[in-house]
Enzyme design. Structure first.
Site, PDB file in Angstrom:
ATOM      1  N   ASP A 103      24.819 -30.287 -30.376  1.00 16.53           N
ATOM      2  CA  ASP A 103      24.987 -29.226 -29.750  1.00 16.53           C
ATOM      3  C   ASP A 103      24.655 -27.917 -30.330  1.00 16.53           C
ATOM      4  O   ASP A 103      24.400 -27.862 -31.387  1.00 16.53           O
ATOM      5  CB  ASP A 103      26.698 -29.239 -29.316  1.00 16.53           C
ATOM      6  N   SER A 104      24.983 -26.793 -29.437  1.00 17.33           N
ATOM      7  CA  SER A 104      24.637 -25.542 -30.212  1.00 17.33           C
ATOM      8  C   SER A 104      25.666 -25.221 -31.349  1.00 17.33           C
ATOM      9  O   SER A 104      25.576 -24.480 -32.077  1.00 17.33           O
ATOM     10  CB  SER A 104      24.767 -24.479 -29.249  1.00 17.33           C
ATOM     11  N   CYS A 140      25.375 -31.162 -24.933  1.00 17.56           N
ATOM     12  CA  CYS A 140      25.392 -29.570 -24.662  1.00 17.56           C
ATOM     13  C   CYS A 140      24.754 -29.552 -23.311  1.00 17.56           C
ATOM     14  O   CYS A 140      23.899 -29.943 -22.935  1.00 17.56           O
ATOM     15  CB  CYS A 140      24.378 -29.226 -25.575  1.00 17.56           C
ATOM     16  N   GLU A 169      34.098 -20.442 -30.611  1.00 19.19           N
ATOM     17  CA  GLU A 169      33.322 -20.456 -31.697  1.00 19.19           C
ATOM     18  C   GLU A 169      34.130 -19.507 -32.713  1.00 19.19           C
ATOM     19  O   GLU A 169      34.263 -19.740 -34.084  1.00 19.19           O
ATOM     20  CB  GLU A 169      32.171 -20.122 -31.729  1.00 19.19           C
ATOM     21  N   CYS A 222      30.420 -27.196 -19.617  1.00 20.89           N
ATOM     22  CA  CYS A 222      29.569 -26.796 -21.124  1.00 20.89           C
ATOM     23  C   CYS A 222      30.784 -27.491 -21.914  1.00 20.89           C
ATOM     24  O   CYS A 222      31.818 -27.645 -21.618  1.00 20.89           O
ATOM     25  CB  CYS A 222      30.154 -25.233 -21.332  1.00 20.89           C
ATOM     26  N   HIS A 269      31.827 -27.190 -24.775  1.00 20.28           N
ATOM     27  CA  HIS A 269      32.882 -26.398 -25.627  1.00 20.28           C
ATOM     28  C   HIS A 269      34.213 -26.455 -24.916  1.00 20.28           C
ATOM     29  O   HIS A 269      35.212 -26.107 -25.358  1.00 20.28           O
ATOM     30  CB  HIS A 269      32.368 -24.950 -25.731  1.00 20.28           C
TER      31      HIS A 269
HETATM   32  N1  DGL Z   1      28.198 -26.278 -25.485  1.00 16.09           N
HETATM   33  C1  DGL Z   1      27.256 -25.936 -24.904  1.00 16.09           C
HETATM   34  C2  DGL Z   1      27.023 -26.457 -23.332  1.00 16.09           C
HETATM   35  O1  DGL Z   1      27.475 -27.338 -23.133  1.00 16.09           O
HETATM   36  C3  DGL Z   1      26.501 -24.862 -25.311  1.00 16.09           C
HETATM   37  C4  DGL Z   1      27.018 -23.679 -25.241  1.00 16.09           C
HETATM   38  C5  DGL Z   1      26.414 -22.387 -25.840  1.00 16.09           C
HETATM   39  O2  DGL Z   1      25.777 -22.439 -26.887  1.00 16.09           O
HETATM   40  O3  DGL Z   1      26.334 -21.318 -24.947  1.00 16.09           O
HETATM   41  O4  DGL Z   1      26.516 -25.746 -22.736  1.00 16.09           O
END
Ligand code: DGL
Length: 273
Positions: free
Chosen positions: A10-11, A73, A151, A185, A187
């Site tokens: 993931d990011s 992600c 984050e 997302c 996150h």
């Molecule tokens: N967790 C990621 C997603 O599912 C990326 C969030 C990001 O880096 O903007 O989209």
């Protein structure tokens, strides 16, 4: 049997929601987690940049000898069609799994979706859901402030800034009468409590990473590629600031990951030109 690890990326922190679920459904597996913390967020990037990042992330994990890669992600999963398939290392994303789960869970056919700006712009969730159930409607919204807040470790209930932002984003979706909300997302399940408190108990929250983790289990089982269970555990790799990643990651996973987080340089060796 296949004792190579599963690669997940993931990011940043978001993919840990998939890791948590992978540990639950596949407790015997070894997992390599890669968080591209040096280039987070992905959710504001163009498709072209996302393709480059995703190719590099896959090249790094492939170089570590993984047997399968989960793009944990939502944003990077929108460019899966642009990734050249390698039969030795299958790659899957989270979009189809989350959409299937949402379509199965809704009773009134009204599905809410929150995701990054890039994911919403791709229109892919809507396309997939329309192909599964043409009568369903999707109420979608980009929620770009959530990833930076998460984050930054703003993940607890009672955090006034987080709760204000979540309420502002979600109240209009709730008022549209959706009975399912896709957390598009990865996150977002980290702040599931806060999201749930705005949406109410009658709305089912779909965790994209968890849905995809179940599909990884099914695929490994079908391929006869589960490990023998003798070396379970997770190793973490990031591209910047391992301390920050480990602090919030430990809080979310409920176990200390500081000593297991290594910084790597992705720019030269894995660059896709
Ligand atoms: N967790 C990621 C997603 O599912 C990326 C969030 C990001 O880096 O903007 O989209």
């Amino acid at each position: 049997m296949d004792n190579r690890p599963i690669g997940v990326f993931d990011s940043g922190l978001g993919g840990l929601t998939a890791v948590k679920e992978l540990i639950r459904v596949l407790p015997g597996e070894r997992i390599l987690y890669f968080g591209d913390t040096g280039r987070v967020p992905y959710g504001t990037r163009s498709r072209e940049t996302l393709i480059r990042y995703t190719r590099e992330d896959i090249a790094f994990l492939s170089s570590m000898g993984v047997k399968r890669i989960l793009i944990a992600c939502g944003t990077a999963s929108t460019v899966l069609d642009a990734i050249d398939p390698d039969p030795r290392v299958p790659v899957s994303g989270v979009l189809y799994a989350a959409s299937r789960k949402a379509a199965a869970a809704t009773k009134n056919g009204r599905i809410g979706l929150i995701a990054t700006a890039s994911s919403i712009r791709s229109g892919l969730y809507e396309k997939i859901i329309a192909s599964l159930a043409p009568d369903f409607s999707v109420v979608s919204r980009a929620t770009p402030l959530l990833v930076p807040l998460i984050e930054a470790g703003r993940i607890r209930r009672g955090d006034v800034v987080l709760e204000t932002v979540v309420r502002e984003y979600l109240a209009p979706i709730r008022d549209e009468g959706v009975d399912v909300l896709i957390l598009g997302c990865t996150h977002y399940p980290i702040i599931r409590d806060v999201i749930g408190s705005v949406m109410g108990d009658e709305v089912t929250l779909i965790d994209a990473g968890a849905a995809a983790a179940e599909e990884v289990k099914n695929a490994l089982t079908a391929d006869g590629a589960l490990s023998d269970g003798r070396d379970p555990g997770v190793s973490f790799y990031v591209t910047d600031f391992p301390e920050g990643f480990a602090a919030v990651g430990s809080m979310f996973l409920g176990s200390e990951i500081a000593g297991r987080t290594e910084k790597i340089d992705i720019s030269e060796k894995y660059a896709s030109h």
